[in-house]
Design an enzyme around this catalytic site. Structure first.
Site, PDB file in Angstrom:
ATOM      1  N   PHE A  11      28.652  27.973  80.574  1.00  0.00           N
ATOM      2  CA  PHE A  11      29.746  27.195  79.989  1.00  0.00           C
ATOM      3  C   PHE A  11      30.655  28.038  79.095  1.00  0.00           C
ATOM      4  O   PHE A  11      31.835  28.240  79.386  1.00  0.00           O
ATOM      5  CB  PHE A  11      29.146  26.017  79.223  1.00  0.00           C
ATOM      6  CG  PHE A  11      30.095  25.240  78.376  1.00  0.00           C
ATOM      7  CD1 PHE A  11      31.332  24.839  78.864  1.00  0.00           C
ATOM      8  CD2 PHE A  11      29.749  24.887  77.072  1.00  0.00           C
ATOM      9  CE1 PHE A  11      32.207  24.107  78.072  1.00  0.00           C
ATOM     10  CE2 PHE A  11      30.607  24.141  76.272  1.00  0.00           C
ATOM     11  CZ  PHE A  11      31.839  23.760  76.773  1.00  0.00           C
ATOM     12  N   ILE A  12      30.109  28.599  78.015  1.00  0.00           N
ATOM     13  CA  ILE A  12      30.928  29.393  77.103  1.00  0.00           C
ATOM     14  C   ILE A  12      31.269  30.737  77.729  1.00  0.00           C
ATOM     15  O   ILE A  12      32.395  31.229  77.634  1.00  0.00           O
ATOM     16  CB  ILE A  12      30.213  29.581  75.757  1.00  0.00           C
ATOM     17  CG1 ILE A  12      29.913  28.231  75.108  1.00  0.00           C
ATOM     18  CG2 ILE A  12      31.069  30.430  74.808  1.00  0.00           C
ATOM     19  CD1 ILE A  12      29.056  28.313  73.847  1.00  0.00           C
ATOM     20  N   LEU A  33      22.076  33.464  87.172  1.00  0.00           N
ATOM     21  CA  LEU A  33      22.325  32.239  87.944  1.00  0.00           C
ATOM     22  C   LEU A  33      21.135  31.288  87.879  1.00  0.00           C
ATOM     23  O   LEU A  33      20.634  30.813  88.899  1.00  0.00           O
ATOM     24  CB  LEU A  33      22.693  32.567  89.393  1.00  0.00           C
ATOM     25  CG  LEU A  33      23.988  33.375  89.579  1.00  0.00           C
ATOM     26  CD1 LEU A  33      24.263  33.603  91.062  1.00  0.00           C
ATOM     27  CD2 LEU A  33      25.174  32.674  88.910  1.00  0.00           C
ATOM     28  N   ASP A  57      19.209  39.757  85.712  1.00  0.00           N
ATOM     29  CA  ASP A  57      18.528  38.999  84.666  1.00  0.00           C
ATOM     30  C   ASP A  57      18.321  39.905  83.453  1.00  0.00           C
ATOM     31  O   ASP A  57      17.834  41.039  83.609  1.00  0.00           O
ATOM     32  CB  ASP A  57      17.179  38.500  85.200  1.00  0.00           C
ATOM     33  CG  ASP A  57      16.530  37.448  84.321  1.00  0.00           C
ATOM     34  OD1 ASP A  57      16.611  37.570  83.080  1.00  0.00           O
ATOM     35  OD2 ASP A  57      15.920  36.517  84.880  1.00  0.00           O
ATOM     36  N   ALA A  81      21.742  33.036  77.532  1.00  0.00           N
ATOM     37  CA  ALA A  81      20.689  32.427  76.707  1.00  0.00           C
ATOM     38  C   ALA A  81      20.258  31.105  77.315  1.00  0.00           C
ATOM     39  O   ALA A  81      21.045  30.425  77.975  1.00  0.00           O
ATOM     40  CB  ALA A  81      21.191  32.174  75.281  1.00  0.00           C
ATOM     41  N   THR A  98      13.774  34.728  77.400  1.00  0.00           N
ATOM     42  CA  THR A  98      15.187  35.043  77.626  1.00  0.00           C
ATOM     43  C   THR A  98      15.896  35.424  76.335  1.00  0.00           C
ATOM     44  O   THR A  98      16.561  36.470  76.257  1.00  0.00           O
ATOM     45  CB  THR A  98      15.900  33.850  78.281  1.00  0.00           C
ATOM     46  OG1 THR A  98      15.336  33.607  79.566  1.00  0.00           O
ATOM     47  CG2 THR A  98      17.393  34.126  78.446  1.00  0.00           C
ATOM     48  N   ASP A 131      25.104  28.036  65.093  1.00  0.00           N
ATOM     49  CA  ASP A 131      24.891  27.606  63.707  1.00  0.00           C
ATOM     50  C   ASP A 131      23.522  26.959  63.519  1.00  0.00           C
ATOM     51  O   ASP A 131      23.065  26.772  62.387  1.00  0.00           O
ATOM     52  CB  ASP A 131      25.995  26.651  63.248  1.00  0.00           C
ATOM     53  CG  ASP A 131      26.118  25.384  64.086  1.00  0.00           C
ATOM     54  OD1 ASP A 131      25.382  25.234  65.080  1.00  0.00           O
ATOM     55  OD2 ASP A 131      26.987  24.544  63.755  1.00  0.00           O
ATOM     56  N   GLU A 132      22.836  26.643  64.612  1.00  0.00           N
ATOM     57  CA  GLU A 132      21.527  25.993  64.490  1.00  0.00           C
ATOM     58  C   GLU A 132      20.478  26.894  63.843  1.00  0.00           C
ATOM     59  O   GLU A 132      19.447  26.407  63.372  1.00  0.00           O
ATOM     60  CB  GLU A 132      21.047  25.510  65.864  1.00  0.00           C
ATOM     61  CG  GLU A 132      21.945  24.440  66.459  1.00  0.00           C
ATOM     62  CD  GLU A 132      21.348  23.760  67.671  1.00  0.00           C
ATOM     63  OE1 GLU A 132      20.127  23.537  67.690  1.00  0.00           O
ATOM     64  OE2 GLU A 132      22.115  23.460  68.602  1.00  0.00           O
ATOM     65  N   LYS A 159      16.952  31.935  68.917  1.00  0.00           N
ATOM     66  CA  LYS A 159      18.256  32.533  68.636  1.00  0.00           C
ATOM     67  C   LYS A 159      18.242  33.257  67.285  1.00  0.00           C
ATOM     68  O   LYS A 159      18.865  34.313  67.132  1.00  0.00           O
ATOM     69  CB  LYS A 159      19.350  31.465  68.654  1.00  0.00           C
ATOM     70  CG  LYS A 159      19.661  30.938  70.051  1.00  0.00           C
ATOM     71  CD  LYS A 159      20.171  32.006  70.997  1.00  0.00           C
ATOM     72  CE  LYS A 159      21.545  32.502  70.627  1.00  0.00           C
ATOM     73  NZ  LYS A 159      22.083  33.466  71.636  1.00  0.00           N
ATOM     74  N   ASN A 184      29.034  23.378  67.564  1.00  0.00           N
ATOM     75  CA  ASN A 184      28.875  22.741  68.878  1.00  0.00           C
ATOM     76  C   ASN A 184      30.129  22.866  69.723  1.00  0.00           C
ATOM     77  O   ASN A 184      31.210  22.451  69.299  1.00  0.00           O
ATOM     78  CB  ASN A 184      28.541  21.254  68.705  1.00  0.00           C
ATOM     79  CG  ASN A 184      27.076  21.009  68.436  1.00  0.00           C
ATOM     80  OD1 ASN A 184      26.446  21.744  67.677  1.00  0.00           O
ATOM     81  ND2 ASN A 184      26.526  19.977  69.053  1.00  0.00           N
TER      82      ASN A 184
END
Length: 346
Positions: A11-12, A33, A57, A81, A98, A131-132, A159, A184
């Site tokens: 996504f990002i 993938l 990977d 990630a 990962t 930020d989590e 993370k 988020n």
């Protein structure tokens, strides 16, 4: 600049790939993938001479060495990630392998590449985090870059560990790194297991819209294209060894966000309205952080960056994108775990 982007089919990562190519950078997209990746996310740049793809990977050190030797990038942007909190509750091992071991492998491969090239001053290793890692806030206050780490989920703990590795590789080996911790994200190409797409797609299907707990959890919402712009800004102008918090300056309670999306769907797809009748409160996830909020002072004052998209505008663009791209999201709905309630094993 030639940039190696890990996780560039996600996504990002795909937002970074698309923007970097649009700005004239050469981009090598390295992605394993896994279930949340989709090469359709980068279809708009796939035929560009500036773009290339490597199916690899980050848990495979030999593969990383081969890719770096083949492409010799000027910078690495590390976005690969495992990132879904609910999945981390059910299967934390994948997140450690990962996010921790994979980051270690990439750091070592990057260090070897940097040394082999004569330690060029312009090389950068940009680690993208969340930020989590800072844990949960009360009703007031905001996360700064100096907030102590206090992760509360297997995802955020993995993370946090990767952030510490990156910092250590800079302090011990001199690897030129920059770090960012974002709030988020939401926007086009968001994998359909996260809150915003779940709300949109469940509403369109006439299914219950699940809201954890009482919906009072607060997040700072960052439009993904703003985030990609910030990441390239930090890569270009960020100080070596420095971390930057990236926020959308758009705090909202989950329940309010859900109602905004329902109202947008009422307007854009009125045949199913009112969609807020589908809102259903469900048992909260274990260890659910109450509130996140970013203090963006450092990136604004040092680098001159701030978000350009309000949450209202960003959600409107996001809802419209999902309405216009049904083929994309329908193809992903059959992937493992999508549409199921995860993270209830604690």
């Amino acid at each position: 600049m030639k940039i190696l982007v890990t996780g560039g089919a996600g996504f990002i990562g795909s937002a970074v790939v698309r923007l970097a190519v649009a700005r004239g950078h050469q981009v090598v997209n390295l992605d394993a993938l896994t279930y949340a990746a989709c090469l359709d996310n980068v279809a708009s740049v796939a035929d560009s001479p500036l773009y290339s793809f490597e199916h690899a990977d980050i848990r495979n050190r030999a593969a990383l060495d081969a890719v770096l030797a083949r492409h010799e990038p000027d910078a690495i942007m590390h976005l690969a990630a495992e990132s879904h909190v609910d999945r981390s509750i059910d299967g934390p091992g994948d997140f450690v392998e990962t996010n921790v071991t994979g980051t270690f492998n990439l750091l070592e491969a990057a260090r070897a590449h940097w040394v082999r090239k004569g330690k060029p001053q312009g090389f950068r290793f940009h680690h993208i985090s969340t930020d989590e890692v800072f844990g949960s806030l009360g009703a007031t206050g905001k996360f700064t870059e100096d907030t102590p780490y206090a992760p509360n989920s297997p995802y955020s703990a993995s993370k946090a560990a990767s952030d510490h590795l990156v910092r250590a590789w800079h302090e011990t080996y001199g690897l030129p790194v920059v770090l960012t911790n974002c709030s988020n994200n939401y926007g086009p190409f968001h994998f359909p297991e996260k809150l915003v797409p779940v709300v949109i797609l469940n509403a369109l299907a006439g299914k219950p819209i699940p809201v954890y707990g009482n919906g009072q959890n607060v997040r700072d919402w960052l439009f993904v294209e703003d985030h990609a712009d910030a990441l390239l800004c930090v890569l270009d102008k960020g100080a070596i060894g420095r971390s930057y918090n990236i926020g959308g300056e758009n705090e909202a309670r989950n329940i309010d966000l859900v109602r905004i999306i329902c109202a947008l769907l009422d307007e854009m797809r009125p045949d199913g309205a009112p969609y807020d009748r589908l809102i259903t409160f469900v048992a909260d996830r274990p260890g659910h952080d109450l509130r996140y909020a970013i203090d963006p002072t450092r990136i604004r004052t040092e680098l001159g960056w701030r978000p350009s998209v309000t949450v209202e505008e960003g959600l409107r663009r996001t809802v419209r994108w999902y309405l216009d791209n049904e083929t994309w999201w329908r193809a992903l709905q059959n992937r493992a775990g999508v549409g199921q309630r995860l993270g209830v094993k604690a």
